[in-house]
Design a protein around this motif. Sequence first.
Motif, PDB file in Angstrom:
ATOM      1  N   ILE A   1      29.502  21.982  33.266  1.00 33.77           N
ATOM      2  CA  ILE A   1      29.422  23.379  32.829  1.00 33.77           C
ATOM      3  C   ILE A   1      30.027  24.176  33.991  1.00 33.77           C
ATOM      4  O   ILE A   1      29.313  24.352  34.989  1.00 33.77           O
ATOM      5  CB  ILE A   1      28.193  24.042  32.431  1.00 33.77           C
ATOM      6  N   GLY A   2      31.090  24.849  33.952  1.00 30.62           N
ATOM      7  CA  GLY A   2      31.701  25.771  35.010  1.00 30.62           C
ATOM      8  C   GLY A   2      32.977  24.747  35.560  1.00 30.62           C
ATOM      9  O   GLY A   2      32.724  23.724  35.850  1.00 30.62           O
ATOM     10  N   GLY A   3      34.015  25.414  35.728  1.00 28.57           N
ATOM     11  CA  GLY A   3      35.234  24.874  36.169  1.00 28.57           C
ATOM     12  C   GLY A   3      35.529  25.321  37.621  1.00 28.57           C
ATOM     13  O   GLY A   3      36.724  25.169  37.857  1.00 28.57           O
ATOM     14  N   GLY A   4      34.794  25.579  38.399  1.00 27.49           N
ATOM     15  CA  GLY A   4      35.012  25.993  39.788  1.00 27.49           C
ATOM     16  C   GLY A   4      35.343  25.180  40.811  1.00 27.49           C
ATOM     17  O   GLY A   4      35.349  24.026  40.747  1.00 27.49           O
ATOM     18  N   GLN A   5      34.840  25.346  42.174  1.00 26.17           N
ATOM     19  CA  GLN A   5      35.076  24.449  43.258  1.00 26.17           C
ATOM     20  C   GLN A   5      33.907  23.551  43.253  1.00 26.17           C
ATOM     21  O   GLN A   5      34.472  22.278  43.534  1.00 26.17           O
ATOM     22  CB  GLN A   5      34.857  25.447  44.639  1.00 26.17           C
ATOM     23  N   VAL A   6      32.658  23.715  42.721  1.00 29.71           N
ATOM     24  CA  VAL A   6      31.769  22.700  42.584  1.00 29.71           C
ATOM     25  C   VAL A   6      32.239  21.459  41.779  1.00 29.71           C
ATOM     26  O   VAL A   6      32.272  20.343  42.041  1.00 29.71           O
ATOM     27  CB  VAL A   6      30.236  22.971  42.170  1.00 29.71           C
ATOM     28  N   ALA A   7      32.677  21.976  40.525  1.00 30.35           N
ATOM     29  CA  ALA A   7      33.238  21.128  39.596  1.00 30.35           C
ATOM     30  C   ALA A   7      34.603  20.183  40.154  1.00 30.35           C
ATOM     31  O   ALA A   7      34.818  18.963  39.806  1.00 30.35           O
ATOM     32  CB  ALA A   7      33.607  21.465  38.338  1.00 30.35           C
ATOM     33  N   GLN A   8      35.372  20.814  40.985  1.00 28.05           N
ATOM     34  CA  GLN A   8      36.558  20.202  41.356  1.00 28.05           C
ATOM     35  C   GLN A   8      36.020  19.283  42.361  1.00 28.05           C
ATOM     36  O   GLN A   8      36.702  18.390  42.426  1.00 28.05           O
ATOM     37  CB  GLN A   8      37.337  21.538  42.289  1.00 28.05           C
ATOM     38  N   ARG A   9      35.003  19.265  42.976  1.00 23.50           N
ATOM     39  CA  ARG A   9      34.696  18.431  43.943  1.00 23.50           C
ATOM     40  C   ARG A   9      33.862  17.081  43.304  1.00 23.50           C
ATOM     41  O   ARG A   9      34.127  16.000  43.797  1.00 23.50           O
ATOM     42  CB  ARG A   9      33.557  18.910  45.047  1.00 23.50           C
ATOM     43  N   ARG A  10      32.971  17.624  42.252  1.00 26.78           N
ATOM     44  CA  ARG A  10      32.146  16.573  41.561  1.00 26.78           C
ATOM     45  C   ARG A  10      33.174  15.614  40.570  1.00 26.78           C
ATOM     46  O   ARG A  10      32.772  14.621  40.326  1.00 26.78           O
ATOM     47  CB  ARG A  10      31.128  17.172  40.975  1.00 26.78           C
ATOM     48  N   LEU A  11      34.172  16.232  39.905  1.00 27.97           N
ATOM     49  CA  LEU A  11      34.804  15.516  38.799  1.00 27.97           C
ATOM     50  C   LEU A  11      35.519  14.217  38.952  1.00 27.97           C
ATOM     51  O   LEU A  11      35.364  13.315  38.401  1.00 27.97           O
ATOM     52  CB  LEU A  11      35.730  16.583  38.171  1.00 27.97           C
ATOM     53  N   PRO A  12      36.147  14.087  40.431  1.00 27.55           N
ATOM     54  CA  PRO A  12      37.050  13.030  40.527  1.00 27.55           C
ATOM     55  C   PRO A  12      35.860  11.660  40.580  1.00 27.55           C
ATOM     56  O   PRO A  12      36.371  10.727  40.193  1.00 27.55           O
ATOM     57  CB  PRO A  12      37.513  13.233  42.064  1.00 27.55           C
ATOM     58  N   ALA A  13      34.667  11.916  40.888  1.00 25.98           N
ATOM     59  CA  ALA A  13      33.748  10.655  41.043  1.00 25.98           C
ATOM     60  C   ALA A  13      33.259  10.490  39.743  1.00 25.98           C
ATOM     61  O   ALA A  13      33.225   9.178  39.442  1.00 25.98           O
ATOM     62  CB  ALA A  13      32.423  10.954  41.878  1.00 25.98           C
TER      63      ALA A  13
ATOM     64  N   SER B   1      28.320  26.874  36.859  1.00 29.69           N
ATOM     65  CA  SER B   1      29.028  28.000  36.507  1.00 29.69           C
ATOM     66  C   SER B   1      28.463  29.267  37.327  1.00 29.69           C
ATOM     67  O   SER B   1      27.846  28.925  38.112  1.00 29.69           O
ATOM     68  CB  SER B   1      28.861  28.374  34.982  1.00 29.69           C
ATOM     69  N   SER B   2      29.245  30.138  37.131  1.00 32.84           N
ATOM     70  CA  SER B   2      29.048  31.327  38.032  1.00 32.84           C
ATOM     71  C   SER B   2      28.162  32.387  37.432  1.00 32.84           C
ATOM     72  O   SER B   2      27.749  33.263  37.727  1.00 32.84           O
ATOM     73  CB  SER B   2      30.384  32.118  38.244  1.00 32.84           C
ATOM     74  N   ASP B   3      27.442  31.812  36.103  1.00 34.60           N
ATOM     75  CA  ASP B   3      26.607  32.796  35.342  1.00 34.60           C
ATOM     76  C   ASP B   3      25.272  32.133  35.511  1.00 34.60           C
ATOM     77  O   ASP B   3      24.741  31.218  34.911  1.00 34.60           O
ATOM     78  CB  ASP B   3      27.043  32.668  33.747  1.00 34.60           C
ATOM     79  N   PRO B   4      24.281  32.690  36.227  1.00 33.74           N
ATOM     80  CA  PRO B   4      23.015  32.340  36.463  1.00 33.74           C
ATOM     81  C   PRO B   4      22.095  32.036  35.208  1.00 33.74           C
ATOM     82  O   PRO B   4      21.468  31.188  34.917  1.00 33.74           O
ATOM     83  CB  PRO B   4      22.533  33.422  37.415  1.00 33.74           C
TER      84      PRO B   4
ATOM     85  N   ASP C   1      23.302  25.806  41.729  1.00 31.21           N
ATOM     86  CA  ASP C   1      22.706  27.042  42.151  1.00 31.21           C
ATOM     87  C   ASP C   1      21.316  27.239  42.505  1.00 31.21           C
ATOM     88  O   ASP C   1      20.832  28.017  43.154  1.00 31.21           O
ATOM     89  CB  ASP C   1      23.080  28.299  41.017  1.00 31.21           C
ATOM     90  N   ASP C   2      20.507  25.854  42.021  1.00 27.67           N
ATOM     91  CA  ASP C   2      19.170  25.888  42.137  1.00 27.67           C
ATOM     92  C   ASP C   2      18.967  24.464  42.119  1.00 27.67           C
ATOM     93  O   ASP C   2      18.439  23.979  40.932  1.00 27.67           O
ATOM     94  CB  ASP C   2      18.424  26.702  41.184  1.00 27.67           C
ATOM     95  N   ALA C   3      18.832  23.893  43.291  1.00 25.95           N
ATOM     96  CA  ALA C   3      18.475  22.400  43.207  1.00 25.95           C
ATOM     97  C   ALA C   3      17.004  22.088  43.089  1.00 25.95           C
ATOM     98  O   ALA C   3      16.766  21.063  42.270  1.00 25.95           O
ATOM     99  CB  ALA C   3      18.851  21.811  44.633  1.00 25.95           C
ATOM    100  N   GLU C   4      16.192  22.990  43.281  1.00 26.47           N
ATOM    101  CA  GLU C   4      14.560  22.915  42.955  1.00 26.47           C
ATOM    102  C   GLU C   4      14.492  22.949  41.501  1.00 26.47           C
ATOM    103  O   GLU C   4      13.537  22.298  40.919  1.00 26.47           O
ATOM    104  CB  GLU C   4      13.735  24.084  43.686  1.00 26.47           C
TER     105      GLU C   4
END
Length: 409
Positions: free
Chosen positions: A24-36, A86-89, A110-113
């Motif tokens: 969920i979310g297509g930003g920089q986090v997804a860009q880093r995680r998707l290849p794996a 995503s960027s939507d909390p 956005d919230d690892a805990e």
Amino acid sequence: MADHAEHPAYPVGLRLSGRRVVVIGGGQVAQRRLPALIAAGADIVLVSPSATPSVEAMAEAGEIRWERRRYVEGDLADAWYALVASSDPQANATASAEADRTRTWCVRSDDAEAATAWTPATGRSEGVTVAVLTGRDPRRSAAVRDAIVEGLRDGSIAAPHHRSRAPFVALVGGGPGDPDLITVRGRRLLAEADVVIADRLGPRDLLDELPPHVEVIDAAKIPYGRFMAQEAINNALIEHAKAGKAVVRLKGGDPFVFGRGMEEAQALAEAGIPCTVVPGISSSISVPGAVGIPVTHRGVAHEFTVVSGHVAPDDPRSLVDWKSLARLRGTLVILMGVDKIGAIAQALITHGKAPGTPVALVQEGTTAAQRRVDATLATVAERVRAEEVRPPAVIVVGDVVGVGVGLPE
């Protein structure tokens, strides 16, 4: 949540091949995680109204399925794993709650805990996956991961195979002599070897780093009997490989630059033994560079030619067209030519090369014994005798000899 924080995460490797994963979310986090996730073979669904150009390219290539909309409840149905980024909390919180209800392991950027899973700092080296978790300190995780992966790659962390394996031989180019100039892959294979058959021109210091159980064989001392030297080396490679050993043939420079590497590869292929070739840094480029001589330089040399000088120009066995070489305007690099340099210089002059053409001889380049002797084609034979230049030495002929910056030896 406080109770969760008191206990360390339980590490596990997820096998996601063919299994539904929702991002969920297509930003920089997804860009880093998707290849794996793609590499793991997951059936990936991306839910996001927009995406970075890199993520969009993954969708266009068919590596992921992209639903261009916002998250709605129910999107995690049948998912084995979810990445909420995503960027939507509010959407992130709602998706995380759905994952909790459906028992879907969920990572939240956005919230690892609030997440039920954490993404470790991950690295890979030749079939080994290293995953590091340090709780709330991702930079430390990355640093530990990098140190371990680098150690596996350069051989400073030995991780030999302990299960049975097929016969294996690696032809490894050790570089010009300095042990730091072997490739990362070459050093790693050395660390995994059971047997190392080494040339005298290979980086000898690397042999001291090998574990005590590794058998080191000096190729120059293999008993040849009725065989030619190369045939005996080929036979030794084959015999040790057939005994189930991991064998490294450690050669100076590059295996295929006057190293007879192809002869060994052909012999192994005929014996049905797998062989991998690890290129090495050739002394033809690295040794001149070590003393500040560029083999090419703008406005001076647009080409360089590497030849073997082990056979004199007037020897009928010579395959070198010295007449053509004398007409070239670029750099000439001669390997294995110290004892024939007088005849070589005379041949080049006879065929039109200027007697005053600069020449540099670099003996034992990149090692502690490195030294440089300068001359011209007209004087090089006498200089070699006067300075007692001995093999191994790389000879550079051409105007680039005068371009160098005079690097300290």
